[in-house]
Motif scaffolding. Structure first.
Motif, mmCIF file in Angstrom:
data_model
loop_
_atom_site.group_PDB
_atom_site.id
_atom_site.type_symbol
_atom_site.label_atom_id
_atom_site.label_comp_id
_atom_site.label_asym_id
_atom_site.label_seq_id
_atom_site.Cartn_x
_atom_site.Cartn_y
_atom_site.Cartn_z
ATOM 1 N N GLY A 89 0.829 -1.214 0.000
ATOM 2 C CA GLY A 89 0.000 0.000 0.000
ATOM 3 C C GLY A 89 0.858 1.256 0.000
ATOM 4 O O GLY A 89 0.545 2.240 -0.697
ATOM 5 N N ALA A 90 1.935 1.264 0.773
ATOM 6 C CA ALA A 90 2.827 2.431 0.797
ATOM 7 C C ALA A 90 3.475 2.642 -0.560
ATOM 8 O O ALA A 90 3.633 3.785 -1.009
ATOM 9 N N LYS A 91 3.855 1.559 -1.240
ATOM 10 C CA LYS A 91 4.443 1.685 -2.581
ATOM 11 C C LYS A 91 3.426 2.259 -3.567
ATOM 12 O O LYS A 91 3.772 3.084 -4.433
ATOM 13 N N ILE A 92 2.181 1.831 -3.468
ATOM 14 C CA ILE A 92 1.145 2.352 -4.369
ATOM 15 C C ILE A 92 0.923 3.833 -4.114
ATOM 16 O O ILE A 92 0.843 4.644 -5.051
ATOM 17 N N VAL A 93 0.824 4.224 -2.836
ATOM 18 C CA VAL A 93 0.598 5.643 -2.499
ATOM 19 C C VAL A 93 1.800 6.467 -2.951
ATOM 20 O O VAL A 93 1.629 7.564 -3.532
ATOM 21 N N LEU A 94 3.013 5.997 -2.731
ATOM 22 C CA LEU A 94 4.198 6.753 -3.174
ATOM 23 C C LEU A 94 4.253 6.820 -4.703
ATOM 24 O O LEU A 94 4.717 7.830 -5.268
ATOM 25 N N GLY A 95 3.793 5.795 -5.385
ATOM 26 C CA GLY A 95 3.723 5.821 -6.839
ATOM 27 C C GLY A 95 2.754 6.871 -7.336
ATOM 28 O O GLY A 95 2.990 7.551 -8.338
ATOM 29 N N PHE A 96 1.618 7.024 -6.636
ATOM 30 C CA PHE A 96 0.650 8.072 -7.007
ATOM 31 C C PHE A 96 1.243 9.460 -6.772
ATOM 32 O O PHE A 96 1.024 10.382 -7.563
ATOM 33 N N LEU A 97 1.955 9.625 -5.668
ATOM 34 C CA LEU A 97 2.526 10.936 -5.354
ATOM 35 C C LEU A 97 3.636 11.314 -6.328
ATOM 36 O O LEU A 97 3.786 12.494 -6.658
ATOM 37 N N ARG A 98 4.433 10.361 -6.761
ATOM 38 C CA ARG A 98 5.525 10.647 -7.679
ATOM 39 C C ARG A 98 5.033 10.844 -9.094
ATOM 40 O O ARG A 98 5.638 11.575 -9.855
#
Length: 99
Positions: A89-98
């Motif tokens: 989930g953290a990787k997905i959220v960081l992917g959205f932010l980047r």
């Protein structure tokens, strides 16, 4: 290899390279037939073994309780699943932010 008066002459047909056509098939078929007969003879005795004639382990296994061990294993598996889900989930959220 074989002479005309041999008992196995029936299985021998000479060819250009000196090897027989039927003889090669015969050499392969004999071990296969022997192993098939051995399997057919030994299999019924193996599968017809008496089920009550084996070792009795109830004295050793009746006092063991695996319920607490299984609860612990499932708890650790649940914790690991939660950690992996959090990382994903953290990787997905960081992917959205980047992105």
């Amino acid at each position: 290899m074989f002479k005309n008066n041999d008992a196995l002459t029936v299985f021998w047909t000479p060819s250009a390279n000196g090897h027989g056509g039927y003889r090669k098939a015969y050499d392969k078929a004999v071990p296969l037939a022997i192993s098939a007969v051995a399997l057919a003879v030994s299999a019924p005795s193996v599968f017809a073994a008496d089920a009550t004639g084996g070792w009795d382990y109830t004295g050793l296994t009746s006092s063991i309780d695996f319920s607490t061990i299984s609860v612990g294993v499932l708890a650790v598996a649940g914790i690991l699943a939660g950690v992996y889900a959090g990382i994903k989930g953290a990787k997905i959220v960081l992917g959205f932010l980047r992105g």
